[in-house]
Design an enzyme around this catalytic site. Structure first.
Site, mmCIF file in Angstrom:
data_model
loop_
_atom_site.group_PDB
_atom_site.id
_atom_site.type_symbol
_atom_site.label_atom_id
_atom_site.label_comp_id
_atom_site.label_asym_id
_atom_site.label_seq_id
_atom_site.Cartn_x
_atom_site.Cartn_y
_atom_site.Cartn_z
ATOM 1 C CB ILE A 4 80.340 5.759 41.202
ATOM 2 C CG1 ILE A 4 79.852 6.368 39.883
ATOM 3 C CG2 ILE A 4 81.856 5.777 41.310
ATOM 4 C CD1 ILE A 4 80.368 5.749 38.635
ATOM 5 N N GLY A 5 79.447 4.062 43.804
ATOM 6 C CA GLY A 5 79.794 3.533 45.128
ATOM 7 C C GLY A 5 80.915 4.313 45.779
ATOM 8 C CB CYS A 12 77.798 7.792 53.535
ATOM 9 S SG CYS A 12 78.952 6.485 53.258
ATOM 10 C CB THR A 35 71.651 10.740 43.150
ATOM 11 O OG1 THR A 35 72.255 9.924 44.147
ATOM 12 C CG2 THR A 35 72.727 11.359 42.287
ATOM 13 N N GLY A 50 70.826 19.876 41.326
ATOM 14 C CA GLY A 50 69.893 18.890 40.787
ATOM 15 C C GLY A 50 69.386 19.284 39.415
ATOM 16 C CB THR A 99 74.086 15.173 35.292
ATOM 17 O OG1 THR A 99 73.951 14.336 36.445
ATOM 18 C CG2 THR A 99 73.839 14.354 34.047
HETATM 19 C C1 LIG Z 1 78.762 9.955 38.581
HETATM 20 C C2 LIG Z 1 78.356 10.705 39.820
HETATM 21 C C3 LIG Z 1 79.158 10.653 40.960
HETATM 22 C C4 LIG Z 1 78.794 11.335 42.123
HETATM 23 N N1 LIG Z 1 79.615 11.296 43.227
HETATM 24 C C5 LIG Z 1 79.270 12.011 44.346
HETATM 25 C C6 LIG Z 1 80.145 12.045 45.473
HETATM 26 O O1 LIG Z 1 81.239 11.466 45.473
HETATM 27 N N2 LIG Z 1 79.729 12.744 46.587
HETATM 28 C C7 LIG Z 1 78.546 13.431 46.607
HETATM 29 O O2 LIG Z 1 78.221 14.058 47.630
HETATM 30 N N3 LIG Z 1 77.727 13.463 45.534
HETATM 31 C C8 LIG Z 1 78.061 12.758 44.404
HETATM 32 N N4 LIG Z 1 77.235 12.791 43.305
HETATM 33 C C9 LIG Z 1 75.982 13.595 43.355
HETATM 34 C C10 LIG Z 1 76.154 14.955 42.663
HETATM 35 O O3 LIG Z 1 77.147 15.734 43.288
HETATM 36 C C11 LIG Z 1 74.810 15.730 42.627
HETATM 37 O O4 LIG Z 1 74.375 15.949 43.949
HETATM 38 C C12 LIG Z 1 73.727 14.988 41.880
HETATM 39 O O5 LIG Z 1 74.252 14.347 40.724
HETATM 40 C C13 LIG Z 1 72.581 15.898 41.444
HETATM 41 O O6 LIG Z 1 73.032 16.942 40.609
HETATM 42 P P1 LIG Z 1 72.968 16.871 38.997
HETATM 43 O O7 LIG Z 1 71.551 16.500 38.631
HETATM 44 O O8 LIG Z 1 73.361 18.248 38.530
HETATM 45 O O9 LIG Z 1 73.935 15.837 38.582
HETATM 46 C C14 LIG Z 1 77.582 12.103 42.140
HETATM 47 C C15 LIG Z 1 76.784 12.152 40.978
HETATM 48 C C16 LIG Z 1 77.151 11.473 39.835
HETATM 49 C C17 LIG Z 1 76.265 11.577 38.616
#
Ligand SMILES: Cc1cc2nc3c(=O)[nH]c(=O)nc-3n(C[C@H](O)[C@H](O)[C@H](O)COP(=O)(O)O)c2cc1C
Length: 305
Positions: A73-74, A132, A195, A245, A268
């Site tokens: 997404i950036g 970042c 991630t 995670g 997620t």
């Molecule tokens: C679509 C998407 C957008 C994300 N945006 C951010 C963000 O803006 N800032 C951040 O610290 N982590 C962001 N993350 C990371 C999540 O907060 C989380 O650390 C990561 O997805 C692992 O957890 P999960 O497996 O439960 O998704 C994003 C993850 C996803 C999938």
């Protein structure tokens, strides 16, 4: 649920239960208001904000993978001022603590965001995303070096008295040394993991699937890595650790608590089941009842090795 002690303290913020939303997977909260009662959540962490709005990366920027998803997404976001003017007034109606996730391309940007957020009474704390790219270091993420990670946290710490949760990148050789350096720099709690960098290739086109080439892997595929890192870090730092995670259900969340996490964030899973957080809270409650546990603290760090 009410008669068992469900509350946890994550470094200066009391949560009514240990289940929060992970940044970037829950919008700015309002998106989920018609689907769940936001008052039931332990905490809400909003989409990562920068000083100025950012359009993020060009598409395609999200793809499903076996057992997860890859996103680039950036860090698209509306910027801190639009958040304060358009989103915060809605969120402050709830009893749930609000955390603003921040990122910057320079140390000064992180620090300026911290100053601005320090003025906002309705915000419980900050989550500092150090995954970042550091512009001055040629784009290497702040979170992969102890010195750069500590520099960000120190600069933010100087500009706010609000509780600081620092979110670690898993894309490092030694997660414990990064955790110790941000603890030393003034973090009140540590959240992990962000991630894991990955890529997918379209073999017919022989091109990467994502326009950005690489992206961040999330979902069930990363859970064992996240659990391992949470366990390693929780043994080595004194401040609370928040596990993230691949948490899809209550059993996953309980495993993180047993590994040493004081609370968890759900990411997620919100895309698959918008009620995931509520199901997880109820599932932890049922597990505690079955195991005759009076308080969630009896689970935290209870791993038997
Ligand atoms: C679509 C998407 C957008 C994300 N945006 C951010 C963000 O803006 N800032 C951040 O610290 N982590 C962001 N993350 C990371 C999540 O907060 C989380 O650390 C990561 O997805 C692992 O957890 P999960 O497996 O439960 O998704 C994003 C993850 C996803 C999938």
């Amino acid at each position: 649920m009410r008669d068992r002690k469900f509350c946890v303290d994550i470094g200066g913020v009391d949560l009514k239960n240990p289940v929060m939303t992970a940044s970037g997977t829950f919008g700015y909260g309002r998106e989920f208001d018609e689907l769940i009662d936001l008052n039931q959540l332990g905490g809400i962490i909003v989409k990562g904000l920068s000083l100025l709005p950012s359009p993020g990366n060009p598409p395609p920027r999200i793809i499903e993978t076996p057992c997860g998803m890859l996103n680039a997404i950036g860090l698209e976001n509306i910027g801190i001022e639009a958040f304060v003017n358009e989103k915060l007034s809605f969120l402050k109606n709830f009893s749930t603590p609000i955390f603003i996730n921040i990122y910057g391309k320079t140390v000064d940007e992180y620090a300026d965001l911290a100053s601005r957020i320090d003025e906002l009474d309705d915000v419980a704390g900050l989550e500092v995303n150090i995954s970042c790219p550091n512009v001055k270091a040629g784009g290497i993420a702040f979170g992969v070096g102890c010195d750069a990670a500590a520099e960000v946290v120190e600069s933010v710490r100087k500009r706010t008295s609000k509780p600081l949760m620092v979110k670690l990148s898993p894309n490092v050789t030694d997660i414990v040394e990064i955790a110790k350096s941000v603890e030393g720099a003034g973090a009140d709690s540590i959240s992990l993991i962000n991630t894991i960098t990955g890529m997918m290739i379209d073999i017919a086109k022989r091109r990467p699937v994502l326009a950005n080439i690489t992206g961040g892997l999330s979902g069930p595929a990363i859970k064992p890595v996240a659990l391992r890192m949470v366990w390693q870090v929780a043994r080595e730092v004194k401040i609370p650790v928040i596990g993230i995670g691949g948490i899809m259900n209550a059993e996953d969340a309980i495993a993180f608590l047993i590994a040493g996490a004081t609370a968890v964030q759900v990411g997620t899973a919100n895309f698959v089941n918008p009620r995931a957080t509520i199901d997880i809270i109820e599932g932890i409650d049922s597990f505690m009842a079955k195991e005759n546990l009076d308080q969630v603290g009896d689970l935290i760090g209870s791993i038997r090795i």
